[in-house]
Design a protein around this motif. Structure first.
Motif, PDB file in Angstrom:
ATOM      1  N   HIS A 185      -8.930 -62.143  -8.766  1.00  0.00           N
ATOM      2  CA  HIS A 185     -10.342 -62.305  -9.145  1.00  0.00           C
ATOM      3  C   HIS A 185     -11.214 -62.437  -7.892  1.00  0.00           C
ATOM      4  N   ILE A 186     -12.287 -61.702  -7.851  1.00  0.00           N
ATOM      5  CA  ILE A 186     -13.247 -61.769  -6.742  1.00  0.00           C
ATOM      6  C   ILE A 186     -14.624 -62.061  -7.319  1.00  0.00           C
ATOM      7  N   ASN A 187     -15.279 -63.083  -6.771  1.00  0.00           N
ATOM      8  CA  ASN A 187     -16.638 -63.426  -7.194  1.00  0.00           C
ATOM      9  C   ASN A 187     -17.411 -63.929  -5.978  1.00  0.00           C
ATOM     10  N   LEU A 188     -18.028 -62.995  -5.286  1.00  0.00           N
ATOM     11  CA  LEU A 188     -18.792 -63.330  -4.086  1.00  0.00           C
ATOM     12  C   LEU A 188     -20.261 -63.528  -4.463  1.00  0.00           C
ATOM     13  N   LYS A 189     -20.814 -64.688  -4.088  1.00  0.00           N
ATOM     14  CA  LYS A 189     -22.194 -65.008  -4.430  1.00  0.00           C
ATOM     15  C   LYS A 189     -23.077 -64.824  -3.200  1.00  0.00           C
ATOM     16  N   ARG A 190     -23.967 -63.841  -3.306  1.00  0.00           N
ATOM     17  CA  ARG A 190     -24.904 -63.519  -2.221  1.00  0.00           C
ATOM     18  C   ARG A 190     -24.154 -63.424  -0.889  1.00  0.00           C
ATOM     19  N   ALA A 191     -23.190 -62.529  -0.892  1.00  0.00           N
ATOM     20  CA  ALA A 191     -22.352 -62.325   0.296  1.00  0.00           C
ATOM     21  C   ALA A 191     -23.072 -61.437   1.296  1.00  0.00           C
ATOM     22  N   ARG A 192     -22.823 -61.721   2.579  1.00  0.00           N
ATOM     23  CA  ARG A 192     -23.423 -60.930   3.651  1.00  0.00           C
ATOM     24  C   ARG A 192     -22.314 -60.299   4.495  1.00  0.00           C
ATOM     25  N   HIS A 193     -22.610 -59.124   5.057  1.00  0.00           N
ATOM     26  CA  HIS A 193     -21.649 -58.547   6.003  1.00  0.00           C
ATOM     27  C   HIS A 193     -21.656 -59.414   7.264  1.00  0.00           C
ATOM     28  N   PRO A 194     -20.504 -59.937   7.680  1.00  0.00           N
ATOM     29  CA  PRO A 194     -20.494 -60.918   8.775  1.00  0.00           C
ATOM     30  C   PRO A 194     -20.868 -60.363  10.139  1.00  0.00           C
ATOM     31  N   LEU A 195     -20.894 -59.041  10.298  1.00  0.00           N
ATOM     32  CA  LEU A 195     -21.200 -58.468  11.607  1.00  0.00           C
ATOM     33  C   LEU A 195     -22.642 -57.984  11.710  1.00  0.00           C
ATOM     34  N   ILE A 196     -23.427 -58.148  10.629  1.00  0.00           N
ATOM     35  CA  ILE A 196     -24.847 -57.789  10.660  1.00  0.00           C
ATOM     36  C   ILE A 196     -25.652 -59.075  10.817  1.00  0.00           C
ATOM     37  N   PRO A 197     -26.655 -59.103  11.714  1.00  0.00           N
ATOM     38  CA  PRO A 197     -27.448 -60.336  11.912  1.00  0.00           C
ATOM     39  C   PRO A 197     -27.990 -60.887  10.599  1.00  0.00           C
ATOM     40  N   ALA A 251      -7.154 -65.337   6.389  1.00  0.00           N
ATOM     41  CA  ALA A 251      -6.847 -65.831   7.731  1.00  0.00           C
ATOM     42  C   ALA A 251      -7.352 -67.253   7.934  1.00  0.00           C
ATOM     43  N   GLY A 252      -7.875 -67.884   6.862  1.00  0.00           N
ATOM     44  CA  GLY A 252      -8.362 -69.256   6.975  1.00  0.00           C
ATOM     45  C   GLY A 252      -9.736 -69.363   7.591  1.00  0.00           C
ATOM     46  N   ILE A 253     -10.543 -68.304   7.496  1.00  0.00           N
ATOM     47  CA  ILE A 253     -11.890 -68.278   8.076  1.00  0.00           C
ATOM     48  C   ILE A 253     -12.907 -68.388   6.935  1.00  0.00           C
ATOM     49  N   PRO A 254     -13.938 -69.208   7.065  1.00  0.00           N
ATOM     50  CA  PRO A 254     -14.969 -69.269   6.016  1.00  0.00           C
ATOM     51  C   PRO A 254     -15.706 -67.944   5.916  1.00  0.00           C
ATOM     52  N   VAL A 255     -16.217 -67.640   4.726  1.00  0.00           N
ATOM     53  CA  VAL A 255     -16.843 -66.337   4.491  1.00  0.00           C
ATOM     54  C   VAL A 255     -18.355 -66.498   4.382  1.00  0.00           C
ATOM     55  N   PRO A 256     -19.107 -65.467   4.758  1.00  0.00           N
ATOM     56  CA  PRO A 256     -20.576 -65.547   4.706  1.00  0.00           C
ATOM     57  C   PRO A 256     -21.100 -65.346   3.293  1.00  0.00           C
ATOM     58  N   ALA A 257     -20.925 -66.349   2.453  1.00  0.00           N
ATOM     59  CA  ALA A 257     -21.391 -66.308   1.062  1.00  0.00           C
ATOM     60  C   ALA A 257     -21.740 -67.717   0.637  1.00  0.00           C
ATOM     61  N   LEU A 258     -22.381 -67.846  -0.525  1.00  0.00           N
ATOM     62  CA  LEU A 258     -22.784 -69.160  -1.004  1.00  0.00           C
ATOM     63  C   LEU A 258     -21.577 -69.953  -1.497  1.00  0.00           C
ATOM     64  N   GLU A 259     -21.766 -71.292  -1.565  1.00  0.00           N
ATOM     65  CA  GLU A 259     -20.730 -72.164  -2.117  1.00  0.00           C
ATOM     66  C   GLU A 259     -20.397 -71.745  -3.547  1.00  0.00           C
ATOM     67  N   ARG A 316     -23.571 -69.874   8.696  1.00  0.00           N
ATOM     68  CA  ARG A 316     -23.864 -70.314   7.323  1.00  0.00           C
ATOM     69  C   ARG A 316     -22.828 -69.783   6.332  1.00  0.00           C
ATOM     70  N   CYS A 317     -21.573 -70.029   6.676  1.00  0.00           N
ATOM     71  CA  CYS A 317     -20.466 -69.598   5.814  1.00  0.00           C
ATOM     72  C   CYS A 317     -20.030 -70.748   4.911  1.00  0.00           C
ATOM     73  N   SER A 318     -19.205 -70.427   3.953  1.00  0.00           N
ATOM     74  CA  SER A 318     -18.671 -71.439   3.036  1.00  0.00           C
ATOM     75  C   SER A 318     -17.184 -71.188   2.820  1.00  0.00           C
ATOM     76  N   THR A 319     -16.503 -72.210   2.306  1.00  0.00           N
ATOM     77  CA  THR A 319     -15.074 -72.095   2.032  1.00  0.00           C
ATOM     78  C   THR A 319     -14.886 -71.609   0.594  1.00  0.00           C
ATOM     79  N   PRO A 320     -14.299 -70.434   0.392  1.00  0.00           N
ATOM     80  CA  PRO A 320     -14.134 -69.916  -0.983  1.00  0.00           C
ATOM     81  C   PRO A 320     -12.951 -70.577  -1.681  1.00  0.00           C
ATOM     82  N   THR A 321     -12.988 -70.534  -2.993  1.00  0.00           N
ATOM     83  CA  THR A 321     -11.826 -70.926  -3.798  1.00  0.00           C
ATOM     84  C   THR A 321     -10.894 -69.720  -3.894  1.00  0.00           C
ATOM     85  N   MET A 322      -9.599 -69.960  -3.679  1.00  0.00           N
ATOM     86  CA  MET A 322      -8.652 -68.856  -3.681  1.00  0.00           C
ATOM     87  C   MET A 322      -7.856 -68.827  -4.985  1.00  0.00           C
TER      88      MET A 322
END
Length: 786
Positions: free
Chosen positions: A303-315, A359-367, A292-298
């Motif tokens: 500027h960093i604005n992560l919306k309800r981000a999760r640590h990707p290695l925690i279930p 690295a071009g990987i989607p991040v575990p955060a909201l759109e 359930r990852c999303s593609t962030p705007t770069m």
């Protein structure tokens, strides 16, 4: 390039392991092992766009064909130096070429059907070499199991035919021995087997001399010998010779095919590289969908604005999502709070999400999340809870920090965990403040955690710095792992001790040793936390009400759409019903008129009164009572109707002329030879195309009499007749007639020619013709008026 130490510290290798599970080939897995974050902004944007295209392809098509891919680079290299490839290796080459052809066709068809536009995948499709000729050549010679086909060459087909014939002869000879009279006694089993590529039979030890020949093997007990009898030695020799010929021809075929691979070896390297790249991109997209990852705007502004981000290695079902935004006005965040509260997880979430995006990987955060591309990312994170506090711990942290201070700049992200820990608290706090001032002052983006209470006030008196903390629930004596931006952490020692049963007088005595400033700060923090909780509750209530309103809006919109759809269906149904009624009425009217014409023809133009009355009743009965049509006709009326007007009778679809108004709502209408009484609502005024003078009631009333639909000139002198025709045409035009009949008889034809000559020159006569058989034939001229 991002330092390897940072990748290890933030556990980027574990993300690579997760992505590797979604690869469909060893090529893709090898590509994942080489995956590192990029520091080039345009390249990062391209990598994310490629991944996003792959995600869209998977959503639309559910799967992308990537089966049958092998690493054929070793085969191509061996072919380059003249080596011969095995049938299995050649099949791997063919299968990989086929996989690229199928993938290329898949991308082309998807873009041609306009289901999805994937410009980056179209570019990669163009990079795939077209090696269809080599694929067909290999498939014509090698089967799916790696065997060389008889059809590979004419010589091989001939050799194998001869080989099968020779083997049949050997079997026939041995079967004769196996079925012999004494075979059951002398043989261990009535079978023919093969030893050392030669056909043999199993003979009991005591009868070895009976058959003679060569012993090729024996059983484990020694009681059975596998003997090639003398009678088949020459036949087996011939079989062996044919097999050698077969091998020589197969080696020649493989050498030819390998030479074909040699010619396109470079294209094979390109093919493998592009396929591996596509497999990697698809694996990233599959990983994103599964987590359930999303593609962030770069951005390149930090500027960093992560919306309800999760640590990707925690279930997913265990991790607590947090939102964190900084890098614009606020460029440094200092997180305080107790151990095991989630401070380190927050640091790693931001750092690892940034590495993943670069690295071009989607991040575990909201759109709608946003991340920056940094030239360097530094992280000093250690598991302080699991190692003894000593000088060596402080030293190891300080060595890393010194290295960071020598490399970072304003385009860096710097992460400190438990800054200044491992030494005297007062000195450690002072050192932490100094280090934060240095890194923040040089323009880097900073995230730091600390235990020191002195840093709680750090964000209040420095611009661009914000305090944060992780929430702790005193009631349950456990952290909630929620990040609170703008609220520094506070000590909960007294509350926890009280909940655990420590006597009140001991707690009160302990409070007396704390300064008033410290108590005031804790009181302020407690007030801030209470305000924040109230704000969160209010926000949740507002969100719930907004959601309810949105659901109500959607439900109403759906019901409105259903209503409109049902209304359209009912309107169409009503219109269809009205059309059928009008069609039926028109058919009936046409039938009545047809019958009247037939009566007129059969009865020499004389129709009896009772027949007209009966026809009139039938026409009135055919008139549809359609209120919708009547209202439409009434709405179209542009002026009061008057005698002599041409109207359209809506219920019949026929034109007629108003004769007389018999009541406020009814008129006598003449349609051809039929006069009918019809309601005004069923009449629609037909405006004439051109009128010589205004239509008024006075004009019509001043006429001597009602103008007939026909003019009889029989017995008239030529000059008088033409004058009558001229007056008659004028009267007919004033009466808005569109068609009149002029009876001139047959006679010598002079009157007929004169009439038609006049009509031909008249500007208001559209056309003229002789009458039909039922209208008087050539003795009558029918004129159509404009």
């Amino acid at each position: 390039m991002i330092a390897q130490r940072t990748l290890r510290t933030l556990e980027f290798h574990k993300i690579r392991e997760e992505i590797s599970r979604f690869c469909t080939s060893a090529l893709g897995k090898a590509k994942v092992e080489e995956l590192v974050p990029s520091t080039d902004f345009m390249e990062v944007v391209r990598l994310l766009e490629e991944m996003d295209e792959a995600a869209q392809m998977l959503r639309v098509k559910n799967n992308v064909p990537m089966g049958g891919i092998s690493d054929i680079r070793p085969h191509a290299r061996r072919a380059q130096i003249g080596g011969a490839l095995s049938p299995v290796e050649l099949m791997e080459v063919s299968s990989t070429i086929r996989a690229s052809r199928v993938l290329r066709q898949f991308i082309e068809e998807m873009n041609e059907e306009e289901e999805l536009t994937t410009p980056h995948f179209l570019e990669k499709k163009e990079l795939l070499p077209i090696l269809t000729a080599l694929e067909k050549e290999i498939n014509a010679c090698i089967d799916d199991n790696g065997g060389v086909l008889d059809s590979a060459s004419a010589a091989l087909r001939t050799i194998r035919q001869q080989l099968r014939t020779q083997e049949s002869r050997v079997r026939e000879r041995l079967e004769g021995l196996v079925r012999g009279r004494n075979a059951a006694k002398m043989l261990s089993d009535s079978i023919i087997t093969i030893r050392n590529d030669r056909f043999v039979i199993p003979v009991k030890q005591e009868y070895r001399g009976h058959y003679g020949g060569i012993v090729h093997d024996s059983s484990s007990s020694g009681q059975t010998l596998f003997i090639e009898p003398d009678s088949v030695v020459q036949l087996n020799n011939e079989v062996r010779r044919q097999r050698m010929r077969e091998k020589e021809e197969i080696d020649r075929i493989l050498q030819v095919l390998s030479a074909g691979v040699q010619e396109v070896a470079h294209e094979c390297f390109v093919l493998v590289d592009v396929l591996a790249d596509i497999d990697l991109i698809l694996a990233k997209a599959k990983y994103g969908a599964a987590n359930r990852c999303s593609t962030p705007t770069m951005n390149a502004e930090g500027h960093i604005n992560l919306k309800r981000a999760r640590h990707p290695l925690i279930p997913i079902d265990e991790v607590v999502p947090n939102s964190i935004a900084f890098g614009d006005e606020i460029t440094a965040i200092v997180i305080t709070g107790p151990n095991t509260g989630g401070k380190t997880v927050t640091l790693k979430t931001v750092g690892l999400s940034t590495l993943m995006a670069q690295a071009g990987i989607p991040v575990p955060a909201l759109e709608g999340s946003e991340l920056a591309v940094f030239d360097q990312i530094f992280a000093d994170i250690g598991d302080e809870q699991s190692i003894e506090q000593s000088l060596s711990t402080f030293s190891s942290h300080m060595v890393n920090i010194v290295d960071i201070l020598g490399k970072f700049d304003e385009h860096s992200l710097v992460i400190f965990d438990e800054l200044g820990a491992g030494t005297d608290p007062q000195e450690g706090a002072a050192l932490a403040i100094s280090l934060l001032d240095e890194v923040h002052g040089r323009g880097a983006r900073v995230l730091a955690t600390t235990h020191y209470p002195e840093l709680k006030a750090y964000g209040f008196n420095r611009p661009g710095v914000a305090n944060a903390s992780v929430e702790f629930d005193v009631e349950t004596l456990s952290p909630t792992y929620k990040l609170l931006i703008g609220v520094p952490g506070r000590s909960n020692a007294f509350e926890i001790s009280k909940r655990l049963g420590l006597p009140e007088h001991i707690i009160s005595h302990a409070k007396s040793f704390t300064g008033s400033d410290s108590r005031a700060v804790d009181s302020m923090i407690a007030s801030l936390e209470a305000s924040r909780r109230q704000a969160e509750r209010d926000a949740e209530t507002a969100q719930k009400e907004l959601q309810d309103a949105e659901e109500l809006k959607q439900r109403l919109a759906s019901e409105l759409a259903q209503y409109e759809q049902q209304k359209d269906k009912l309107d169409e149904k009503a219109k269809e019903k009205a059309r059928k009624i009008v069609d039926n009425a028109r058919t009936e009217a046409e039938q009545v008129i047809k019958e009247l014409r037939q009566m007129q023809l059969n009865q020499a133009g004389s129709v009896k009164e009772h027949q007209l009355i009966e026809a009139k009743k039938r026409l009135e009965g055919a008139a549809p009572e359609n209120r919708v049509l009547q209202r439409a006709a009434k709405a179209k009326q542009i002026a009061p109707l008057a005698a002599g007007d041409e109207v359209k009778v809506i219920s019949f679809g026929q034109k007629g002329t108003l004769v007389e108004k018999v009541s406020d709502t009814e008129w006598i209408v003449q349609m051809g030879i039929i006069k009918m009484k019809l309601p005004e609502s069923d009449l629609n005024f037909v405006k004439p195309e051109k009128q010589k003078e205004p239509r008024t009631m006075a004009t019509l009333k001043n006429r001597d009499s009602h103008v007939k639909l026909e003019l009889d000139l029989r017995g008239e002198r030529y000059e008088d007749a033409i004058m009558r025709v001229e007056k008659y045409i004028d009267d007919a035009l004033l009466s808005n007639y569109h068609q009149v009949s002029i009876i001139h008889g047959k006679g010598t034809g002079a009157l007929r020619q004169g009439v038609q000559q006049y009509l031909k020159k008249h500007s208001r006569v559209k056309s003229y013709r002789f009458g039909e058989a039922g209208e008087g034939g050539s003795g009558v001229t029918i004129a159509e008026l404009k």
